[in-house]
Design a protein around this motif. Structure first.
Motif, PDB file in Angstrom:
ATOM      1  N   ARG A 202       0.829  -1.204   0.000  1.00  0.00           N
ATOM      2  CA  ARG A 202       0.000   0.000   0.000  1.00  0.00           C
ATOM      3  C   ARG A 202       0.870   1.263   0.000  1.00  0.00           C
ATOM      4  N   VAL A 203       2.003   1.219   0.713  1.00  0.00           N
ATOM      5  CA  VAL A 203       2.924   2.363   0.721  1.00  0.00           C
ATOM      6  C   VAL A 203       3.481   2.593  -0.677  1.00  0.00           C
ATOM      7  N   ALA A 204       3.859   1.511  -1.365  1.00  0.00           N
ATOM      8  CA  ALA A 204       4.405   1.639  -2.717  1.00  0.00           C
ATOM      9  C   ALA A 204       3.360   2.228  -3.665  1.00  0.00           C
ATOM     10  N   ILE A 205       2.127   1.756  -3.583  1.00  0.00           N
ATOM     11  CA  ILE A 205       1.049   2.290  -4.431  1.00  0.00           C
ATOM     12  C   ILE A 205       0.802   3.753  -4.104  1.00  0.00           C
ATOM     13  N   SER A 206       0.774   4.077  -2.832  1.00  0.00           N
ATOM     14  CA  SER A 206       0.548   5.463  -2.409  1.00  0.00           C
ATOM     15  C   SER A 206       1.643   6.384  -2.935  1.00  0.00           C
ATOM     16  N   ASN A 207       2.886   5.920  -2.921  1.00  0.00           N
ATOM     17  CA  ASN A 207       3.985   6.728  -3.450  1.00  0.00           C
ATOM     18  C   ASN A 207       3.820   6.975  -4.950  1.00  0.00           C
ATOM     19  N   ALA A 208       3.403   5.951  -5.692  1.00  0.00           N
ATOM     20  CA  ALA A 208       3.186   6.118  -7.134  1.00  0.00           C
ATOM     21  C   ALA A 208       2.037   7.089  -7.398  1.00  0.00           C
ATOM     22  N   GLN A 209       0.958   6.971  -6.635  1.00  0.00           N
ATOM     23  CA  GLN A 209      -0.176   7.881  -6.805  1.00  0.00           C
ATOM     24  C   GLN A 209       0.208   9.317  -6.447  1.00  0.00           C
ATOM     25  N   ALA A 210       0.990   9.474  -5.391  1.00  0.00           N
ATOM     26  CA  ALA A 210       1.424  10.818  -4.998  1.00  0.00           C
ATOM     27  C   ALA A 210       2.307  11.440  -6.075  1.00  0.00           C
TER      28      ALA A 210
ATOM     29  N   TYR B 290      10.415  -2.861  -4.044  1.00  0.00           N
ATOM     30  CA  TYR B 290       9.076  -2.857  -4.621  1.00  0.00           C
ATOM     31  C   TYR B 290       9.022  -1.977  -5.867  1.00  0.00           C
ATOM     32  N   LYS B 291       8.145  -2.344  -6.788  1.00  0.00           N
ATOM     33  CA  LYS B 291       7.879  -1.534  -7.968  1.00  0.00           C
ATOM     34  C   LYS B 291       6.353  -1.410  -8.089  1.00  0.00           C
ATOM     35  N   ALA B 292       5.851  -0.188  -7.904  1.00  0.00           N
ATOM     36  CA  ALA B 292       4.418   0.074  -7.965  1.00  0.00           C
ATOM     37  C   ALA B 292       4.108   0.901  -9.202  1.00  0.00           C
ATOM     38  N   THR B 293       3.064   0.509  -9.924  1.00  0.00           N
ATOM     39  CA  THR B 293       2.649   1.226 -11.127  1.00  0.00           C
ATOM     40  C   THR B 293       1.235   1.732 -10.926  1.00  0.00           C
ATOM     41  N   TYR B 294       1.049   3.022 -11.162  1.00  0.00           N
ATOM     42  CA  TYR B 294      -0.268   3.646 -11.067  1.00  0.00           C
ATOM     43  C   TYR B 294      -0.574   4.297 -12.407  1.00  0.00           C
ATOM     44  N   ARG B 295      -1.655   3.857 -13.022  1.00  0.00           N
ATOM     45  CA  ARG B 295      -2.130   4.462 -14.268  1.00  0.00           C
ATOM     46  C   ARG B 295      -3.552   4.957 -14.043  1.00  0.00           C
ATOM     47  N   LEU B 296      -3.834   6.129 -14.556  1.00  0.00           N
ATOM     48  CA  LEU B 296      -5.149   6.727 -14.396  1.00  0.00           C
ATOM     49  C   LEU B 296      -6.214   5.811 -14.989  1.00  0.00           C
TER      50      LEU B 296
END
Length: 117
Positions: free
Chosen positions: A44-52, A100-106
């Motif tokens: 969740r931290v990794a996803i949050s960092n990508a979203q931020a 970790y590698k987090a990817t966030y796409r709109l």
């Protein structure tokens, strides 16, 4: 009779073994659960960092405060579409000793993967 009244009540060996066995069972159940919670929190931290990173980059471009960089120094890569619009971000970093590698796409669900080093 007075001697028996003065004697203190103590735990027997059987009672102590039962308590230790019960505590061992509880610990055996709790430790894996704690590690699972820690892993979920790291994702969740990794996803949050990508979203931020996506939000910050989008705001920066919307306000045109400065020319945006394609790759930031803190492990964030901004994803752009063919028109140069920001469509997401990738965050890479170490949490709890794992990479970790987090990817966030709109418009898509974020993804997280643990990368072997």
């Amino acid at each position: 009779m007075k001697k028996q009244e003065k004697q203190k009540q103590r735990f027997t060996l059987v009672e102590m073994i039962c308590v230790i066995a019960l505590m061992s069972i509880l610990m055996a159940a709790a430790v894996p659960s704690y590690k699972n919670i820690q892993e979920k929190a790291a994702k969740r931290v990794a996803i949050s960092n990508a979203q931020a990173a996506y939000t910050a980059e989008s705001a920066d471009r919307a306000l045109r405060l400065e020319e945006a960089e394609e790759e930031l120094q803190d492990g964030v890569t901004i994803l752009e579409d063919r028109n140069g619009e920001v469509e997401g971000a990738v965050w890479e970093g170490v949490i709890y000793g794992k990479y970790y590698k987090a990817t966030y796409r709109l418009g898509e669900d974020p993804t997280v993967e643990v990368v072997e080093q």
